[in-house]
Design a protein around this motif. Structure first.
Motif, mmCIF file in Angstrom:
data_model
loop_
_atom_site.group_PDB
_atom_site.id
_atom_site.type_symbol
_atom_site.label_atom_id
_atom_site.label_comp_id
_atom_site.label_asym_id
_atom_site.label_seq_id
_atom_site.Cartn_x
_atom_site.Cartn_y
_atom_site.Cartn_z
ATOM 1 N N GLY A 1 0.852 -1.195 0.000
ATOM 2 C CA GLY A 1 0.000 0.000 0.000
ATOM 3 C C GLY A 1 0.877 1.230 0.000
ATOM 4 O O GLY A 1 0.556 2.260 0.596
ATOM 5 N N GLY B 1 1.582 3.390 -2.157
ATOM 6 C CA GLY B 1 1.176 4.584 -2.882
ATOM 7 C C GLY B 1 0.295 5.508 -2.056
ATOM 8 O O GLY B 1 -0.010 6.618 -2.479
ATOM 9 N N GLY C 1 -0.955 7.802 1.445
ATOM 10 C CA GLY C 1 -0.319 8.842 2.248
ATOM 11 C C GLY C 1 0.568 8.251 3.329
ATOM 12 O O GLY C 1 1.756 8.597 3.454
ATOM 13 N N ARG D 1 -0.651 -0.734 -5.997
ATOM 14 C CA ARG D 1 -1.316 -0.988 -7.274
ATOM 15 C C ARG D 1 -0.508 -0.483 -8.456
ATOM 16 O O ARG D 1 -0.705 -0.931 -9.572
ATOM 17 C CB ARG D 1 -2.708 -0.337 -7.272
ATOM 18 C CG ARG D 1 -3.694 -1.084 -6.384
ATOM 19 C CD ARG D 1 -4.964 -0.287 -6.202
ATOM 20 N NE ARG D 1 -4.704 0.950 -5.481
ATOM 21 C CZ ARG D 1 -5.579 1.900 -5.273
ATOM 22 N NH1 ARG D 1 -6.800 1.771 -5.747
ATOM 23 N NH2 ARG D 1 -5.250 2.990 -4.599
ATOM 24 N N SER E 1 -2.517 -0.407 3.328
ATOM 25 C CA SER E 1 -3.656 -0.189 2.425
ATOM 26 C C SER E 1 -4.931 0.012 3.243
ATOM 27 O O SER E 1 -5.011 -0.397 4.403
ATOM 28 C CB SER E 1 -3.814 -1.401 1.502
ATOM 29 O OG SER E 1 -3.858 -2.581 2.278
ATOM 30 N N TYR F 1 -16.973 0.452 7.120
ATOM 31 C CA TYR F 1 -15.569 0.668 7.503
ATOM 32 C C TYR F 1 -15.303 0.062 8.880
ATOM 33 O O TYR F 1 -14.328 -0.661 9.081
ATOM 34 C CB TYR F 1 -15.274 2.168 7.503
ATOM 35 C CG TYR F 1 -13.813 2.537 7.727
ATOM 36 C CD1 TYR F 1 -12.865 2.336 6.725
ATOM 37 C CD2 TYR F 1 -13.391 3.103 8.931
ATOM 38 C CE1 TYR F 1 -11.530 2.696 6.921
ATOM 39 C CE2 TYR F 1 -12.069 3.469 9.131
ATOM 40 C CZ TYR F 1 -11.140 3.263 8.116
ATOM 41 O OH TYR F 1 -9.816 3.622 8.317
ATOM 42 N N THR G 1 -4.394 12.617 4.995
ATOM 43 C CA THR G 1 -4.237 11.857 3.743
ATOM 44 C C THR G 1 -5.555 11.958 2.966
ATOM 45 O O THR G 1 -6.559 12.459 3.485
ATOM 46 C CB THR G 1 -3.962 10.360 4.016
ATOM 47 O OG1 THR G 1 -5.140 9.799 4.605
ATOM 48 C CG2 THR G 1 -2.765 10.138 4.912
HETATM 49 N N1 LIG Z 1 -5.721 8.745 7.457
HETATM 50 C C1 LIG Z 1 -6.338 8.508 8.597
HETATM 51 O O1 LIG Z 1 -6.773 9.439 9.295
HETATM 52 C C2 LIG Z 1 -6.504 7.090 9.085
HETATM 53 C C3 LIG Z 1 -7.125 6.902 10.338
HETATM 54 C C4 LIG Z 1 -7.286 5.589 10.809
HETATM 55 C C5 LIG Z 1 -6.811 4.522 10.045
HETATM 56 N N2 LIG Z 1 -6.230 4.750 8.831
HETATM 57 C C6 LIG Z 1 -5.774 3.590 8.063
HETATM 58 O O2 LIG Z 1 -4.443 3.792 7.648
HETATM 59 C C7 LIG Z 1 -4.229 3.093 6.411
HETATM 60 C C8 LIG Z 1 -3.579 4.014 5.393
HETATM 61 O O3 LIG Z 1 -4.513 4.991 5.029
HETATM 62 P P1 LIG Z 1 -4.095 6.391 4.371
HETATM 63 O O4 LIG Z 1 -4.616 7.438 5.278
HETATM 64 O O5 LIG Z 1 -2.669 6.394 3.984
HETATM 65 O O6 LIG Z 1 -5.026 6.386 3.081
HETATM 66 P P2 LIG Z 1 -4.718 6.662 1.545
HETATM 67 O O7 LIG Z 1 -3.726 7.736 1.377
HETATM 68 O O8 LIG Z 1 -6.050 6.798 0.920
HETATM 69 O O9 LIG Z 1 -4.048 5.291 1.079
HETATM 70 C C9 LIG Z 1 -4.837 4.165 0.871
HETATM 71 C C10 LIG Z 1 -3.991 2.993 0.560
HETATM 72 O O10 LIG Z 1 -4.804 1.867 0.305
HETATM 73 C C11 LIG Z 1 -4.401 1.245 -0.880
HETATM 74 N N3 LIG Z 1 -5.602 0.823 -1.590
HETATM 75 C C12 LIG Z 1 -6.760 1.507 -1.768
HETATM 76 N N4 LIG Z 1 -7.607 0.782 -2.511
HETATM 77 C C13 LIG Z 1 -6.972 -0.369 -2.806
HETATM 78 C C14 LIG Z 1 -7.322 -1.531 -3.529
HETATM 79 N N5 LIG Z 1 -8.502 -1.634 -4.163
HETATM 80 N N6 LIG Z 1 -6.427 -2.522 -3.622
HETATM 81 C C15 LIG Z 1 -5.232 -2.434 -3.033
HETATM 82 N N7 LIG Z 1 -4.830 -1.358 -2.320
HETATM 83 C C16 LIG Z 1 -5.705 -0.350 -2.222
HETATM 84 C C17 LIG Z 1 -3.614 2.275 -1.674
HETATM 85 O O11 LIG Z 1 -2.587 1.570 -2.262
HETATM 86 P P3 LIG Z 1 -1.764 1.957 -3.567
HETATM 87 O O12 LIG Z 1 -2.220 3.329 -4.000
HETATM 88 O O13 LIG Z 1 -0.343 1.861 -3.174
HETATM 89 O O14 LIG Z 1 -2.120 0.922 -4.529
HETATM 90 C C18 LIG Z 1 -3.087 3.188 -0.579
HETATM 91 O O15 LIG Z 1 -1.850 2.706 -0.145
HETATM 92 C C19 LIG Z 1 -5.585 2.523 6.001
HETATM 93 O O16 LIG Z 1 -5.676 1.187 6.452
HETATM 94 C C20 LIG Z 1 -6.561 3.362 6.784
HETATM 95 O O17 LIG Z 1 -7.779 2.694 7.020
HETATM 96 C C21 LIG Z 1 -6.062 6.008 8.336
#
Ligand SMILES: NC(=O)c1ccc[n+]([C@@H]2O[C@H](COP(=O)([O-])OP(=O)(O)OC[C@H]3O[C@@H](n4cnc5c(N)ncnc54)[C@H](OP(=O)(O)O)[C@@H]3O)[C@@H](O)[C@H]2O)c1
Length: 242
Positions: free
Chosen positions: A14, A16, A18, A45, A84, A157, A194
């Motif tokens: 994952g 790519g 944030g 991806r 991811s 979620y 992100t």
């Molecule tokens: N941001 C927050 O405030 C927050 C809070 C609580 C938990 N989280 C968790 O932290 C993690 C990272 O989130 P983020 O904030 O960095 O979000 P983000 O920037 O939207 O990144 C989402 C990630 O998920 C991957 N992804 C999305 N759809 C996919 C699919 N169909 N198949 C495979 N990979 C897929 C993308 O991978 P690629 O683009 O590399 O393919 C990307 O790495 C997630 O598990 C999220 O639930 C985030």
């Protein structure tokens, strides 16, 4: 957890996203980073090879590729971080009410947040060594905690992250049987700036930059011991209820 020297190979899935990109930078030894692996592999991806949670064969091929990288460099895979996740997108938005439940959105959120990581377990956990410290960490979310759910909403979620937490707990037990020094955890990164959180960032809510969150998460990873395995921990290392 101190991974020791040499620390070996770290893998971010994952990469790519944030947090995924910030974790790759942090683990690669970005300025001030506390941990440095000899090799940091990044899969997403758009990487080469690419992974697609809808295509299990892509996960198998990518795992074979990781095994070859480790063998060629004569290094052990010591850390896997799965960064991811999906909350909103063309497939739908998080629900405010049960009246908004939608099979298409539910299918997608479970696919990315639970089924994909489960298949990552199947194909990548066997690559971790049978001896010595190793960690598999899956980014989850506090809202996936059933015990902590006081607000409701976000059915898909929440439920998909609760499923992920159960998968992590279950895998942790099997991993311990393979390697008593292994650790398998779910991590809550806090609210991070992100694409995933952007539409929901409310004024007054503490939103941290991805670089800071990745640094916090790496510090938590460093402090893990086998006693932590199977837990859901936040970015400060505090254990959260399931
Ligand atoms: N941001 C927050 O405030 C927050 C809070 C609580 C938990 N989280 C968790 O932290 C993690 C990272 O989130 P983020 O904030 O960095 O979000 P983000 O920037 O939207 O990144 C989402 C990630 O998920 C991957 N992804 C999305 N759809 C996919 C699919 N169909 N198949 C495979 N990979 C897929 C993308 O991978 P690629 O683009 O590399 O393919 C990307 O790495 C997630 O598990 C999220 O639930 C985030």
């Amino acid at each position: 957890m101190n991974f020791g020297q040499p620390a070996g190979v770290a893998l971010v899935i994952g990469s790519g996203g944030g947090l995924g990109a910030a974790l790759v930078a942090q683990l690669s030894g970005a300025a001030g980073a506390p941990e440095r692996f000899q090799t940091v592999l990044a899969l997403g991806r758009n990487s080469l090879p690419a992974i697609d949670y809808g295509d299990e064969a892509s996960l198998k091929s990518a795992a074979d590729w990781v095994a070859v990288q480790c063998a060629e460099q004569q290094l052990e895979l010591r850390l896997i971080v799965v960064a991811s996740g999906f909350l909103h997108g063309p497939q739908g938005q998080p629900e405010r009410s049960f009246s908004q439940l939608d099979a298409g959105y539910l299918t997608h959120v479970f696919q990315v947040n639970a089924i994909g990581p489960a298949l990552v377990m199947k194909h990548f956990l066997p690559l971790l060594p049978r001896q010595g410290r190793c960690v598999a960490a899956f980014l989850s979310a506090k809202v996936g905690s059933i015990g902590d759910n006081a607000l409701g909403g976000w059915y898909g979620y929440r439920a998909s992250k609760a499923a992920l937490n159960q998968l992590v707990k279950t895998a942790s037990i099997e991993m311990t049987r393979r390697n008593r020094q292994s650790v398998c955890v779910a991590l809550h990164p806090g609210t991070v700036d992100t694409a995933l959180s952007q539409p929901f960032a409310k004024t007054g809510l503490k939103v941290r930059p991805a670089e800071e969150a990745a640094s916090d998460l790496v510090n938590v990873l460093k402090g893990l011991t086998p006693a932590d395995t199977g837990s859901l921990l936040d970015y400060q290392g505090v254990t959260l209820p399931f």
